[in-house]
Design a protein around this motif. Sequence first.
Motif, PDB file in Angstrom:
ATOM      1  N   TYR A 268       0.930  -1.289   0.042  1.00 23.63           N
ATOM      2  CA  TYR A 268       0.060   0.014  -0.215  1.00 23.63           C
ATOM      3  C   TYR A 268       0.679   1.233  -0.049  1.00 23.63           C
ATOM      4  CZ  TYR A 268      -3.886  -2.889   1.087  1.00 23.63           C
ATOM      5  OH  TYR A 268      -5.076  -3.850   0.944  1.00 23.63           O
ATOM      6  N   LEU A 269       1.958   1.532   0.916  1.00 26.93           N
ATOM      7  CA  LEU A 269       2.575   2.513   0.966  1.00 26.93           C
ATOM      8  C   LEU A 269       3.479   2.627  -0.425  1.00 26.93           C
ATOM      9  CD1 LEU A 269       3.489   4.905   2.603  1.00 26.93           C
ATOM     10  CD2 LEU A 269       5.273   3.587   3.628  1.00 26.93           C
ATOM     11  N   GLY A 270       4.064   1.614  -1.086  1.00 25.68           N
ATOM     12  CA  GLY A 270       5.018   1.625  -2.312  1.00 25.68           C
ATOM     13  C   GLY A 270       4.246   2.219  -3.322  1.00 25.68           C
ATOM     14  N   PHE A 271       2.834   1.506  -3.682  1.00 27.30           N
ATOM     15  CA  PHE A 271       1.698   2.280  -4.601  1.00 27.30           C
ATOM     16  C   PHE A 271       1.456   3.637  -4.342  1.00 27.30           C
ATOM     17  CE2 PHE A 271       0.925  -2.446  -5.778  1.00 27.30           C
ATOM     18  CZ  PHE A 271       1.169  -2.084  -7.091  1.00 27.30           C
ATOM     19  N   THR A 272       1.392   4.124  -2.956  1.00 27.85           N
ATOM     20  CA  THR A 272       1.331   5.460  -2.652  1.00 27.85           C
ATOM     21  C   THR A 272       2.459   6.356  -3.197  1.00 27.85           C
ATOM     22  OG1 THR A 272      -0.258   4.943  -0.806  1.00 27.85           O
ATOM     23  CG2 THR A 272       0.672   7.132  -0.898  1.00 27.85           C
ATOM     24  N   PHE A 273       3.478   5.941  -2.707  1.00 24.92           N
ATOM     25  CA  PHE A 273       4.817   6.859  -3.242  1.00 24.92           C
ATOM     26  C   PHE A 273       4.740   6.475  -4.773  1.00 24.92           C
ATOM     27  CE2 PHE A 273       7.026   5.895   1.054  1.00 24.92           C
ATOM     28  CZ  PHE A 273       7.530   7.264   1.206  1.00 24.92           C
ATOM     29  N   PHE A 274       4.411   5.556  -5.323  1.00 20.08           N
ATOM     30  CA  PHE A 274       4.240   5.807  -6.888  1.00 20.08           C
ATOM     31  C   PHE A 274       3.563   6.417  -7.675  1.00 20.08           C
ATOM     32  CE2 PHE A 274       3.531   3.608 -10.986  1.00 20.08           C
ATOM     33  CZ  PHE A 274       4.634   3.493 -11.443  1.00 20.08           C
ATOM     34  N   LEU A 275       2.183   6.581  -6.799  1.00 22.94           N
ATOM     35  CA  LEU A 275       1.133   7.389  -7.662  1.00 22.94           C
ATOM     36  C   LEU A 275       1.517   8.899  -7.290  1.00 22.94           C
ATOM     37  CD1 LEU A 275      -2.017   5.443  -6.687  1.00 22.94           C
ATOM     38  CD2 LEU A 275      -1.063   5.668  -8.700  1.00 22.94           C
ATOM     39  N   GLY A 276       2.176   9.142  -6.044  1.00 21.05           N
ATOM     40  CA  GLY A 276       2.546  10.729  -5.769  1.00 21.05           C
ATOM     41  C   GLY A 276       3.768  10.876  -6.505  1.00 21.05           C
ATOM     42  N   VAL A 311       3.768  20.302   3.630  1.00 25.41           N
ATOM     43  CA  VAL A 311       3.670  19.903   5.281  1.00 25.41           C
ATOM     44  C   VAL A 311       2.104  19.886   5.657  1.00 25.41           C
ATOM     45  CG1 VAL A 311       4.010  20.647   7.630  1.00 25.41           C
ATOM     46  CG2 VAL A 311       5.784  20.899   5.812  1.00 25.41           C
ATOM     47  N   ALA A 312       1.306  20.711   5.207  1.00 31.15           N
ATOM     48  CA  ALA A 312      -0.214  20.535   5.677  1.00 31.15           C
ATOM     49  C   ALA A 312      -0.784  19.324   5.275  1.00 31.15           C
ATOM     50  CB  ALA A 312      -0.966  21.808   4.791  1.00 31.15           C
ATOM     51  N   PRO A 313      -0.805  18.879   4.067  1.00 28.11           N
ATOM     52  CA  PRO A 313      -1.241  17.483   3.877  1.00 28.11           C
ATOM     53  C   PRO A 313      -0.834  16.293   4.827  1.00 28.11           C
ATOM     54  CG  PRO A 313      -0.205  18.177   1.856  1.00 28.11           C
ATOM     55  CD  PRO A 313      -0.194  19.123   2.726  1.00 28.11           C
ATOM     56  N   LEU A 314       0.614  16.526   5.095  1.00 28.43           N
ATOM     57  CA  LEU A 314       1.359  15.316   5.654  1.00 28.43           C
ATOM     58  C   LEU A 314       0.766  15.558   6.989  1.00 28.43           C
ATOM     59  CD1 LEU A 314       3.552  13.397   5.802  1.00 28.43           C
ATOM     60  CD2 LEU A 314       5.167  15.186   6.697  1.00 28.43           C
ATOM     61  N   ALA A 315       0.449  16.669   7.583  1.00 27.20           N
ATOM     62  CA  ALA A 315      -0.164  16.770   8.982  1.00 27.20           C
ATOM     63  C   ALA A 315      -1.503  16.071   8.912  1.00 27.20           C
ATOM     64  CB  ALA A 315      -0.308  18.158   9.455  1.00 27.20           C
ATOM     65  N   LEU A 316      -2.278  16.079   7.904  1.00 25.30           N
ATOM     66  CA  LEU A 316      -3.724  15.485   7.711  1.00 25.30           C
ATOM     67  C   LEU A 316      -3.479  13.999   7.820  1.00 25.30           C
ATOM     68  CD1 LEU A 316      -5.426  17.965   5.060  1.00 25.30           C
ATOM     69  CD2 LEU A 316      -5.828  17.668   7.901  1.00 25.30           C
ATOM     70  N   SER A 317      -2.415  13.643   7.038  1.00 26.50           N
ATOM     71  CA  SER A 317      -1.909  12.082   7.013  1.00 26.50           C
ATOM     72  C   SER A 317      -1.560  11.629   8.313  1.00 26.50           C
ATOM     73  CB  SER A 317      -0.713  11.736   6.022  1.00 26.50           C
ATOM     74  OG  SER A 317      -0.396  10.522   5.831  1.00 26.50           O
ATOM     75  N   LEU A 318      -0.622  12.155   9.226  1.00 21.23           N
ATOM     76  CA  LEU A 318      -0.233  11.715  10.483  1.00 21.23           C
ATOM     77  C   LEU A 318      -1.175  11.825  11.248  1.00 21.23           C
ATOM     78  CD1 LEU A 318       3.378  13.175   9.979  1.00 21.23           C
ATOM     79  CD2 LEU A 318       2.626  10.581   9.626  1.00 21.23           C
ATOM     80  N   THR A 319      -2.293  12.575  11.345  1.00 21.02           N
ATOM     81  CA  THR A 319      -3.195  12.482  12.273  1.00 21.02           C
ATOM     82  C   THR A 319      -4.434  11.866  12.193  1.00 21.02           C
ATOM     83  OG1 THR A 319      -4.106  14.833  11.432  1.00 21.02           O
ATOM     84  CG2 THR A 319      -2.169  14.672  13.301  1.00 21.02           C
ATOM     85  N   SER A 320      -4.541  11.029  10.995  1.00 21.28           N
ATOM     86  CA  SER A 320      -5.738  10.513  10.477  1.00 21.28           C
ATOM     87  C   SER A 320      -5.755   8.965  11.115  1.00 21.28           C
ATOM     88  CB  SER A 320      -5.744  10.445   8.861  1.00 21.28           C
ATOM     89  OG  SER A 320      -7.026   9.464   8.583  1.00 21.28           O
ATOM     90  N   ASP A 321      -7.045   8.616  11.736  1.00 19.84           N
ATOM     91  CA  ASP A 321      -7.332   7.277  12.206  1.00 19.84           C
ATOM     92  C   ASP A 321      -7.672   6.347  11.096  1.00 19.84           C
ATOM     93  OD1 ASP A 321      -6.514   8.097  14.699  1.00 19.84           O
ATOM     94  OD2 ASP A 321      -8.534   8.513  15.219  1.00 19.84           O
ATOM     95  N   ASP A 322      -8.184   6.780   9.925  1.00 22.68           N
ATOM     96  CA  ASP A 322      -8.607   6.084   8.821  1.00 22.68           C
ATOM     97  C   ASP A 322      -7.438   5.759   7.907  1.00 22.68           C
ATOM     98  OD1 ASP A 322     -10.944   5.267   7.136  1.00 22.68           O
ATOM     99  OD2 ASP A 322      -9.727   6.317   5.721  1.00 22.68           O
ATOM    100  N   PHE A 330      -1.221  11.429   2.480  1.00 20.23           N
ATOM    101  CA  PHE A 330       0.384  11.226   2.356  1.00 20.23           C
ATOM    102  C   PHE A 330       0.637  11.170   0.942  1.00 20.23           C
ATOM    103  CE2 PHE A 330       3.921   8.173   1.400  1.00 20.23           C
ATOM    104  CZ  PHE A 330       4.888   8.949   1.970  1.00 20.23           C
ATOM    105  N   GLY A 331       0.000  10.718  -0.086  1.00 17.64           N
ATOM    106  CA  GLY A 331       0.402  10.752  -1.606  1.00 17.64           C
ATOM    107  C   GLY A 331       0.173  12.149  -1.954  1.00 17.64           C
ATOM    108  N   VAL A 332      -0.754  12.800  -1.605  1.00 15.53           N
ATOM    109  CA  VAL A 332      -0.848  14.388  -1.793  1.00 15.53           C
ATOM    110  C   VAL A 332       0.451  15.227  -1.417  1.00 15.53           C
ATOM    111  CG1 VAL A 332      -1.941  16.609  -1.626  1.00 15.53           C
ATOM    112  CG2 VAL A 332      -3.180  14.356  -2.080  1.00 15.53           C
TER     113      VAL A 332
END
Length: 434
Positions: A268-276, A311-322, A330-332
């Motif tokens: 999952y993380l690898g494909f997210t790195f790839f897509l972003g 940094v803003a979308p990263l904050a939304l990623s790291l604070t998400s429970d979903d 994270f991809g964004v």
Amino acid sequence: MASTPAPTTEGDQPGAYRWYVLALLTLTSAFSVADRLVFGILVQDIKAEFGLSDFQLGLLGGLAFSLIYVLAGFPAARIADRSTRKTIVAAAISFWSLMTAACGMATGFWTLFLARTGVGVGEGCSGPSSQSMVADYFPRGELAKAMGYLTIGSAMGTAGGLIVGGQLAELFDWRWAFILMGLPGLVLGGIIYLTVREPIRGRYAPAGTDMAQLPLGQTIRSLLSNRVFMGLALGWAVQIMIGYGLAFWMAAVMLRMFPISTGDVGLYLGFTFFLGGIPGPILGGYVTQWLTLRDERWRAWLPGLVSLGCVAPLALSLTSDDFTAFLAWFGVAYAIYVASQAGILSGVQAAVEPASRGFAVAIALFFNNLIGQTLGLGVIGALSDNLGASHGDSALAIAVFGVCLASGAVSLAIFAWTAAQMGPSGYLEKMRAG
């Protein structure tokens, strides 16, 4: 004695072949990053087997690479500025591939540390030669676009290291993951050596450019006194704390935040790195090319803006429970971050003389390793260890975000200063003349 680049004729143009070379160099970059960052998906297994702290893991990810720079990176770059660069790239990928396999035979922290220093030869020796070759295959008007495509290698390598490394760890174990990841690079090294032609050095340099290699001391002084180059190099070193932090630690963050297996995290993380990571550098390359045709200072302005903007979308990623929201944001964030690379890489090549390009990249990558990788990964690991008692499994995510926020703010200031130096330093006048 000063000399100008050899004039180019229609028959001298590399044509479509240059895209073949760029593809091979992009694959080389991908293998370099994959072999280096596959460690990220394996850290939890290595941590458990050897009983290592997060700080020790950070040292394995960063300090090992900085050490090899002193021993190999600068001499290789110096040689690259006067000899056959494609041979250096071919030899480098063959060596670091063998050292990646050697990581799978480690018996503890120090043997793994020594094997990791060998993997560090990859970026130390191939990076300067690769970027210097690209600058001689593509004219300045297309250089940002070409560097954008070259940057795709980092995203491909990060994604490939996570996806393939994670699946190999699930099928076998972390040791076999290292061994099997290292072998394909030997084939690529042979292809590069046998099929790549060395380009004419300084083919697209402005008229009147000095093509003679200066003595080492004079080369170092000229680069250190070049305010545009140094600003880009230092800004890159600070902002790449974000890239290394995400590539090295995000797998561990996910394993600590969500009930998920190592193989699934890699997938999952690898494909997210790839897509972003694929659209980001391509779009960044084209946008940089479009903007710099209007004002060269965008080679510094754009990296500064996106370094803080991610940094803003990263904050939304790291604070998400979903889990899905975590990956999407994270991809964004990663796509925004990698859009900065084309401006930095093309700016470094444009700011220095052709006979110093390889050494200039070596200096820039040394700062990357010293600040971005060694300091950045080490600080994240130390912060995570210190916050562990009070924040538990969330400590690593907090440490990652804190370092990325500081990196984005500081790099924006450095890049803004760099843009301001382009006029007084004569850089803008040189670019107009070219």
